[in-house]
Design an enzyme around this catalytic site. Structure first.
Site: not given
Ligand code: PLP
Length: 372
Positions: A147, A175, A196, A322
């Site tokens: 990501n 991603q 999303h 995050c």
């Molecule tokens: N895994 C990856 C690679 C992400 O980029 C993200 C969110 O940025 C997530 C998991 C978490 O996804 P969610 O927002 O649906 O909980």
């Protein structure tokens, strides 16, 4: 505001909005109810499951709907913590999203081992091969694409190694799905995704598990999702997820992403030329067509760039959503061996299907202007 933070979340696309509205307005029943309204909702749910399974190449019954990828990823680590012997190890790549890394650490503690990555952000396949010769973890977890850097991981190769040693393989494809063809993903044992990131609504995702396998639920209660995830399914968001994916797959089928890759490549080339001291992370590796992670010139911290660009009308990020707001070096860049003084200068530009060539050019012009 010109939006360059699609890896954090993407706007809901018209096809998804329409599917959501249609179900919300016309199909109000609970899919577990026995009456006609319930049956109609259950039909939409089944149809959505079939569509997603067909895209990935797996059986519809292998799909569990979730509230998003964080839940799906926690479900996997929790399941293996429950079913594996007390001394079992879990191997997770050092660049996984925190919802994989932290849940693996939570459930496995010191038995969670980090798979190293190269300086270009690729998971070290040789490390896995060597370690497998005399050890077997209960699970190997390597994401399909990162990501922060957009670097596409050798998930097919790692899956083949795991198959040879009969070790289950899990890939977080959050991603990757909706940006790249998802052929072959369904053959991996465990796969997670979230709507999303590709034009569906927030708060809905899925987990694919092996066919006819036993699964220990994280959430207990009703017998929804074959007893593997309790809680009434959000049928409208699920229908919107599959509508968005279907539309994205058509665009991928028409190779529309290749043109967008050219726009991104042009931005990178011009940025490196016009803003001396910048560096593109993972530049030599296959990367998602929408992502650029840039180390900005010496002396500039990433939040300064994010704030200055925000004032100039551009939404960009320091890395993963995050960790936004913190100026700590990202765990991804640290795992790649970048010194903290360099890693704190990273800024991520992530475009989407809606981003135009002119918007990439406007971003470039803004970066050149605000540096002064
Ligand atoms: N895994 C990856 C690679 C992400 O980029 C993200 C969110 O940025 C997530 C998991 C978490 O996804 P969610 O927002 O649906 O909980």
């Amino acid at each position: 505001m010109i939006y360059f933070d699609y890896n954090a979340t993407a706007p809901v696309m018209p096809e998804a909005r329409e599917a959501w509205l249609n179900v919300t307005e016309k199909l109000g029943g609970n899919p577990s109810s026995m009456h006609q309204a319930g049956t109609r909702a259950a039909v939409v749910l089944a149809h959505s499951r079939e569509k997603l399974a067909a895209s990935m190449g797996c059986h519809p019954a292998d799909i569990i709907w979730t509230s998003g990828a964080t839940e799906a990823n926690n479900m996997v680590t929790h399941h293996f913590a429950q079913k594996s012997p007390a001394n079992a190890e879990i191997w997770v790549s050092a660049i996984e999203h925190p919802c994989v890394l932290d849940s693996a650490l939570h459930y496995f503690g010191k038995r969670a081992r980090l798979i190293p990555v190269t300086s270009e952000g690729i998971v070290d396949v040789d490390w896995i091969t060597q370690e497998m010769t005399d050890k077997r973890p209960c699970l190997v977890a390597v994401m399909a694409a990162n990501n922060e850097t957009g670097v596409i991981q050798p998930w097919r190769e790692i899956h083949a190694i795991c198959q040879a040693y009969e070790v289950p393989f899990f890939t977080d494809a959050v991603q990757f799905i909706g940006k790249m063809p998802c052929t072959g993903l369904g053959q991996c044992d465990y796969v997670s995704g979230a709507a999303h990131k590709f034009g569906g609504p927030r708060g809905v995702g899925f987990l694919k598990i092996p066919h006819r396998s036993q699964f220990t639920p994280l959430l207990w209660g009703g017998k929804q999702e074959g007893g593997r995830r309790a809680g009434t399914e959000n049928v409208a968001t699920i229908a919107a997820l599959t509508a968005a994916l279907e539309a994205r797959e058509k665009q991928i089928g028409r190779s529309e992403h290749l043109l967008r890759k050219l726009w991104r490549d042009n931005f990178e080339r011009e940025l490196l030329r016009q803003l001396p001291g910048t560096m593109v992370v993972g530049a030599s590796q296959p990367r998602l067509w929408n992502t650029v992670s840039v180390i900005m010139p010496d002396g500039d911290r990433k939040l300064q760039w994010v704030n200055r660009l925000d004032k100039a009308g551009f939404a960009v990020s320091t890395g993963s959503a995050c960790t936004t707001g913190k100026e700590d070096p990202s765990h991804v860049l640290s795992a790649m061996g970048l010194k903290p003084t360099i890693a704190v200068r990273s800024v991520r530009f992530s475009a989407g299907w809606e981003t135009t060539e002119d918007e990439w050019l406007a971003l470039l012009a803004a970066l050149i202007k605000i540096q002064r």
